[in-house]
Scaffold this active site. Structure first.
Site, PDB file in Angstrom:
ATOM      1  N   ALA A 625     -18.053 -67.151  60.261  1.00 49.43           N
ATOM      2  CA  ALA A 625     -16.732 -67.673  60.610  1.00 49.43           C
ATOM      3  C   ALA A 625     -16.485 -67.612  62.115  1.00 49.43           C
ATOM      4  O   ALA A 625     -16.103 -68.608  62.741  1.00 49.43           O
ATOM      5  CB  ALA A 625     -15.660 -66.889  59.860  1.00 49.43           C
ATOM      6  N   ASP A 650     -28.840 -66.831  63.100  1.00 50.14           N
ATOM      7  CA  ASP A 650     -28.270 -66.274  61.866  1.00 50.14           C
ATOM      8  C   ASP A 650     -29.323 -66.445  60.783  1.00 50.14           C
ATOM      9  O   ASP A 650     -29.886 -67.528  60.628  1.00 50.14           O
ATOM     10  CB  ASP A 650     -26.980 -66.989  61.470  1.00 50.14           C
ATOM     11  N   ARG A 661     -13.754 -70.589  55.473  1.00 49.77           N
ATOM     12  CA  ARG A 661     -13.530 -70.143  56.853  1.00 49.77           C
ATOM     13  C   ARG A 661     -14.516 -70.740  57.848  1.00 49.77           C
ATOM     14  O   ARG A 661     -14.172 -70.964  58.987  1.00 49.77           O
ATOM     15  CB  ARG A 661     -13.638 -68.602  56.946  1.00 49.77           C
ATOM     16  N   LYS A 674     -27.476 -71.353  57.989  1.00 43.54           N
ATOM     17  CA  LYS A 674     -26.219 -71.428  58.731  1.00 43.54           C
ATOM     18  C   LYS A 674     -26.438 -71.898  60.165  1.00 43.54           C
ATOM     19  O   LYS A 674     -25.727 -72.779  60.667  1.00 43.54           O
ATOM     20  CB  LYS A 674     -25.528 -70.063  58.745  1.00 43.54           C
ATOM     21  N   ASP A 722     -21.273 -58.926  61.559  1.00 45.49           N
ATOM     22  CA  ASP A 722     -20.460 -58.341  60.495  1.00 45.49           C
ATOM     23  C   ASP A 722     -20.888 -56.919  60.153  1.00 45.49           C
ATOM     24  O   ASP A 722     -20.558 -56.415  59.097  1.00 45.49           O
ATOM     25  CB  ASP A 722     -20.515 -59.215  59.237  1.00 45.49           C
ATOM     26  N   ASN A 723     -21.632 -56.273  61.040  1.00 44.51           N
ATOM     27  CA  ASN A 723     -22.002 -54.885  60.771  1.00 44.51           C
ATOM     28  C   ASN A 723     -22.176 -54.122  62.072  1.00 44.51           C
ATOM     29  O   ASN A 723     -22.531 -54.689  63.112  1.00 44.51           O
ATOM     30  CB  ASN A 723     -23.265 -54.814  59.911  1.00 44.51           C
ATOM     31  N   CYS A 778     -17.882 -34.107  43.238  1.00 37.02           N
ATOM     32  CA  CYS A 778     -17.330 -33.627  41.962  1.00 37.02           C
ATOM     33  C   CYS A 778     -16.248 -34.562  41.442  1.00 37.02           C
ATOM     34  O   CYS A 778     -16.094 -34.741  40.234  1.00 37.02           O
ATOM     35  CB  CYS A 778     -16.792 -32.204  42.109  1.00 37.02           C
TER      36      CYS A 778
END
Length: 1202
Positions: A625, A650, A661, A674, A722-723, A778
């Site tokens: 995007a 990409d 988007r 992309k 994006d990371n 837990c």
């Protein structure tokens, strides 16, 4: 990041005046500290995942006529919400809707009265229409009164309409009050339609595969209201196109594109859907077809006739971007009187304005879009104040004036499902709810959950607002600018009227002074003359990134007007980006048109800058995007149109959910690369730019392509990632190669831009976000109390059953050395892994689909019955702790074992999904027939379970963590390991085909989310936790990043304005702006980037941008000697990456062996890797002592290979 958050938290809310109702109460309600103070937290695009544990069902934003049939705004004319309003909050929608029990019950009582004279339910359009007809002249803009819909009819008096039917379900809705019900047509002028009919009608389904990321921003009900909204957009220049693009991607019912101007050379600077072939054509007609391709659910129409009152009546929102002052006033008056939302927007050079008028009574259903906060209760006092204390000193996160409701309270039963109560914050762990003395005594338990309350505000009409302006501040460093720009934009109409429509000539002093006189004559207010003169010199120009930023802001306001979701701009927003201009200014001669597509841009920056742009080389990392927007802005600027180049990479393929988007892609592009597809799209927009696309990830594995030589030819990098890991990697590359980096991130309506300038600013990695909260072991295993816990448990189950076990078995089959490698693992890991392989290949290996069903049924029994029975055996429901308190209290919810029922859809969902996924793992043909599976599962014999004594269950996090560590540190039973290996060698079929499953949330046919939803909700049923629908489950379990095109457009535009400054040649930090935005509030703030931290050694200053330059080849001994002699530094430790090459404590024999070796050879031997041919240098980290033997911090070393 942290500096921007502090700036936002410390800044005034939004408005520069005290007159606005929003200015009095607007808050940055994103992060609360529990004491009424709030701040804003901007996360980046990769931040996502679990939301609040409370259900969104307590969100009142979802109640309008389309969803619930009653317009609450018609019952309340004030900002406060009356009891009557709450009674009318009725909704028929799904998980977004009101879930307050008492409110719903009271609403039910209203039905007979509301349905008088009609056999329909309250949610039907006829019931709503009657209430709307009581006030035909004024209405709330969120009314969705629906008689039978009349789609745009074929023709007006002189025009024609062309429609292409896409066979979508059409929305039946007339967005205006009853007296307008016959006016849904294009009566005048020439109109053409690209026929996309609205599929997401009131009561219709929303295409979640397309809108999935946006749905997590807006919610279903807001999008349903949008899908009932008709929009008129007048003016299809660059700004109008950006607005139209974002509104269409957003998913309204229809948009009518109006323009009377024809396309010319000046449009090509920012109108990316026009080409030279369109010269002389009407801009709206020329753009219509390509805009319609963005979203087949949105009916897209062009109109070239006049904007008559009859024509305007059909629209819910009217947006004007290219109208003169007279037309603005005429339409503004008509819109305000007839309940039509009006937005006016203009960009002039590097200046912009936005005006909003949503009428006398506009209802905001959700002011900020944040998830409702919830907290567990420790106690409630039984007195006039009613003080609520949170459990275990957990901060409640509420703010003063919030509303809450209660559930699961023991003793004070009156609070459960009560109407929302307004609270007073007493501290971070306590708040007051008022008099509780008439209620029962509080005993234990309870959850307080925030409720989003509707708010009604009143807008001034345009004429009044022009005389009494109230400003939303866009840049707190320019508090005085809006008043001057308000005068300048208004004076421009007077100037043009006096000069036959002409704008002041670019950078012409005479015209600028003439314009200043017009400003003085038109307003008695004092103006900033320097700012006015600058406005005049560049107002004839236009640039794409500013249009993109403002277009995103305006499009979000359109969506607010349609949906009531988020707080609108009240009422004027002015913005400028003058820092982009060259420090020395531009001469009039340099700003003259040259007959190119960039003439409008040259009018601002001059020809010399355009040449710099053409020769620039920039690398865009990511074509999602943000990447699509950056590419578009770069291409329209003409960046790389000469000797320069745009590089983009990409590794992903296009998916359907991207289309909402990532506007460069179309449905026929799905599953194409992309980067390649985006590059082709940009070349169509501007054939002059040079674009090179790669389908590669950035990282160590691609450094042969993205090498030192590659980065050496770049002028800058723009991240669209994006990371965090990839961001940090690119940050290090830019620091090493000393090139600028512009970093952009978004999360829903939040976003930020950070600019990193070599030798001046800190880097991206200099500050880090706090780590995400993790769920205690837990809690996850035995004591869940929120749906987030059960969803994470379900994800872990999926990974363990369908991926990890299968992966281990597949590796055992494929790799002869696998057993040998496993045996070397620490602790009891070899036993655990080999046991899972034995089960996968021998004990539990299915031979038919019936075996898969049997496995799923027994797994169901183990998880939801046996384990719960064992837990209750260890800790009975009436268990008391050593302190005398009930064990099952507070966050520990006492579970109940389930009883399998084949007729329970959720039970069968689990068997259906689990059995089919098991079959897929083993290559067995799936059975997608629920009846068949139901028959098979009833044939499974389930053994009786008896709880065992001696089973240890940890009840606190420390003990659970210690138990988990035993996996690595426990004592290995070697005999058992040898036995399993022998059995595997004897009985395991190595010809078996096993396929591990990679979790994929966006494929609705792969059953992954079906399993997760059923698995999680069954566990939630065990613990009496409210279940989550598929939509919410996908958000949490899939760690989806909410996203919307408007935010992407705004932040990408702001990012490219920073790129312009870098290409202009600015190095002064005062010129740069780190940007922060929250379009929901709405809020924008800018701060000067932080300078790089300075360190010293021997009085020499250095920052992260500095380094030692050493040219090889040197031996290790020569390298050490070089620093001792030249830098007076004694190296005590030397490393390269994770490899320790030398240390003062190294054994003498090893040291003696390495010292004579060349540095490159030391690296080869220690790291056990060969140096690649593309590696031009190595990075060494050194720890040093000075001549006094003291430790000193020093820069890294760049060691250039020969």
């Amino acid at each position: 990041m942290s500096s921007g958050q502090q700036l936002m938290a410390d800044s005034p809310a939004c408005s520069s005046t005290d007159h606005s109702p929003l200015a009095k109460k607007r808050r940055l309600e994103l992060v609360g500290d529990g004491e009424g103070r709030v701040g804003m937290e901007v996360e980046e695009e990769e931040a996502g995942g679990a939301t609040s544990s409370s259900s969104s069902s307590n969100n009142y934003e979802n109640h309008d006529k389309a969803a619930g049939g009653v317009d609450i705004s018609s019952k309340c004319q004030s900002e406060t919400t009356s009891e009557r309003q709450l009674e009318l909050c009725v909704s028929s929608s799904t998980s977004d809707t009101c879930g307050i029990n008492a409110t719903t019950k009271r609403a039910e009582k209203q039905k007979p009265k509301q349905n008088q004279g009609s056999g329909d339910d309250v949610s039907t359009s006829s019931a709503v229409e009657k209430e709307g007809s009581k006030r035909p002249e004024k209405r709330n803009y969120l009314d969705t009164t629906t008689a039978e819909s009349q789609e745009a009819s074929s023709s007006g008096s002189s025009g024609t309409t062309t429609t292409t039917n896409n066979n979508k379900v059409s929305s039946s809705n007339n967005n205006n009050s009853s007296n307008n019900s016959t006016n849904n047509r294009q009566p005048e002028g020439n109109s053409s339609m690209t026929g996309n009919s609205a599929a997401a009608a009131a009561g219709g389904d929303i295409d979640e595969s397309l809108y999935s990321r946006q749905l997590y921003v807006l919610g279903h009900d807001a999008m349903r209201r949008m899908a009932n909204s008709d929009i008129l957009l007048s003016g299809l220049g660059g700004l109008g196109l950006e607005i139209a693009k974002n509104v269409i991607l957003g998913g309204v019912k229809s948009i009518t594109l109006h323009d009377t101007a024809t396309c010319g050379l000046h449009d090509l600077s920012s109108q990316f859907y026009l080409t030279e072939a369109d010269f002389g054509k009407n801009r709206a007609e020329a753009s219509c077809a390509q805009l319609a391709e963005l979203n087949s659910y949105v009916r897209t129409v062009s109109h070239t006739g006049p904007l008559t009152e009859e024509f305007l009546r059909q629209f819910r929102v009217v947006v004007l971007t290219n109208s003169d002052a007279e037309e603005q006033q005429r339409i503004g008056k008509f819109a305000h009187e007839n309940g039509i939302a009006l937005i006016i927007a203009e960009t002039r050079g590097l200046f912009a304005k936005v005006f909003c008028d949503f009428g006398d009574n506009f209802t905001i259903y959700d002011q900020d879009g944040t998830q409702p906060v919830s907290t567990m209760i420790a106690s409630i006092t039984h007195d006039a104040q009613g003080v609520v204390t949170c459990l275990d000193e957990t901060r409640h996160g509420f703010n003063d004036g919030d509303y809450v409701t209660f559930s699961e309270v023991q003793g004070m039963q009156e609070l459960n499902g009560c109407q929302p109560l307004k609270i007073t914050v007493l501290g971070p762990y306590t708040f007051s709810i008022g008099d509780t003395s008439k209620f029962g005594e509080y005993k234990s338990g309870g959850v307080a959950t925030q409720v989003k309350m509707p708010k009604t505000i009143s807008f001034k009409p345009l004429a009044q607002a022009t005389e009494e302006p109230e400003f939303l501040i866009s840049d707190f460093a320019k508090l005085d600018s809006p008043a001057t720009l308000h005068v300048a934009f208004n004076a421009l109409s007077c100037y043009r009227k006096a000069h036959n429509g002409a704008l002041p000539r670019p950078w012409n002093e005479e015209d600028a002074n003439s314009f200043l006189e017009v400003c003085r004559a038109s307003s008695s207010a004092e103006v900033d003359e320097k700012l006015v003169l600058q406005f005049a010199k560049i107002c004839s120009g236009n640039t794409c990134p500013l249009d993109a930023a403002v277009g995103g802001i305006v499009a979000q306001e359109v969506l607010k007007a349609c949906s009531g979701k988020f707080t609108p701009i009240y009422q004027w927003l002015y913005f400028d980006a003058l820092e982009c201009l060259p420090t020395e200014g531009v001469t009039e001669a340099d700003a003259q048109p040259v007959g190119s597509r960039y003439d409008s841009q040259i009018a601002i920056f001059g020809k010399k800058f355009q040449e710099k742009l053409a020769d620039a080389k920039w690398f865009i990392v990511g074509a999602g995007a943000i990447g699509c927007e950056l590419l578009k802005n770069f291409g329209m600027l003409g960046l790389g149109a000469g000797k320069g180049q745009i590089f983009v990479t990409d590794m992903d393929l296009i998916e359907k959910s991207n289309l909402n988007r990532q506007f460069l892609f179309r449905p026929h592009d799905v599953q194409k690369p992309k980067s390649m597809t985006a590059a082709d799209a940009i070349k169509r927009m501007n054939p002059e730019v040079n674009v090179t696309a790669y389908e590669l990830r950035v990282g160590a594995e691609t450094e042969k392509v993205f090498s030192e030589d590659f980065f050496g030819k770049l002028h800058g990098v723009a991240n669209a990632l994006d990371n965090v890991d990839a961001r940090i990697y690119m940050d290090r590359k830019c620091i090493f190669n000393r090139i600028p980096l512009v970093e952009t991130g978004t999360l829903g309506t939040l976003g930020n831009v950070q600019v990193i300038v070599p030798f001046a600013t800190e880097s991206y990695s200099s500050s880090q976000d706090p780590p995400e909260k993790s769920i205690p072991i837990c809690t996850l295993k035995n004591f869940p109390n929120a749906i987030e816990h059960t969803l994470q448990w379900a994800r872990d189950a999926f990974e363990g059953v369908f991926k990890q076990s299968a992966e281990n078995a597949a590796q055992y089959i494929a790799d002869p050395q696998f057993t040998e490698r496993i045996a070397k693992l620490p602790g009891i890991q070899p036993l655990e892994i080999l046991d899972s392989i034995k089960k996968a290949l021998i004990d539990d290996k299915p031979k038919s689909f019936a075996h898969c069903v049997e496995w799923a049924r027994l797994y169901w029994e183990d998880q939801y019955v046996n384990q719960i029975k064992q837990l209750l055996f260890n800790f009975p429901p009436d268990q008391i702790t050593s302190s005398g308190q009930p064990f099952w209290s507070g966050p520990k919810r006492c579970p109940d074992p389930l009883v399998f029922d084949v007729n329970d859809p959720m039970h069968l969902d689990f068997i259906y999904a689990g059995a089919n996924l098991r079959a897929e793992v083993y290559g067995i043909e799936q059975v997608r027939n629920r009846e068949t599976i139901a028959e098979l599962v009833q044939q499974v014999k389930v053994p009786e379970f008896k709880p065992r004594s001696g089973v240890k269950i940890e009840t606190n996090e420390a003990a659970a963590a210690a138990s988990a560590n035993n996996f690595d540190d426990g004592e290995l039973d070697q005999d058992r390991v040898d036995k399993i290996i022998t059995e595997l060698l004897k009985n395991a079929d190595k010809s078996s085909k096993i396929t591990p499953l990679e979790f994929e949330k966006d494929d609705d046919n792969n059953l992954h989310m079906d399993f997760i939803v059923a698995c999680s909700n069954l566990r939630a049923a065990n613990y009496k936790i409210p279940p989550a629908d598929r939509h919410k489950s996908k958000l949490i379990a899939g760690k989806i990043i909410p996203a919307i095109a408007t935010t992407t457009s705004v932040l990408s535009g702001l990012a490219v304005l920073e790129v312009i400054k870098l290409i202009v040649g600015h190095r002064d930090l005062e010129k740069f702006k780190n940007g922060f935005a929250n379009l929901a509030l709405p809020f924008m703030a800018f701060s000067e980037p932080l300078p790089a931290a300075k360190n010293t050694y021997y009085g020499k200053e250095w920052t992260l941008w500095d380094r030692f330059e050493v040219t090889g080849e040197l031996s290790l001994q020569e390298f050490l000697t070089y620093f001792e002699e030249n830098e007076k530094l004694k190296i005590t430790m030397l490393s390269q990456g994770v490899s320790m090459l030398y240390s003062f404590f190294m054994p003498k024999a090893k040291c003696s062996e390495r010292l004579p070796l060349p540095m490159s050879e030391v690296v080869r031997r220690v790291s056990k890797r060969r140096l690649e041919s593309h590696e031009r240098s190595l990075v060494f980290e050194i720890c040093c002592n000075d001549v006094d033997g003291e430790d000193v911090e020093v820069p890294y070393v760049r060691y250039t290979l020969p």
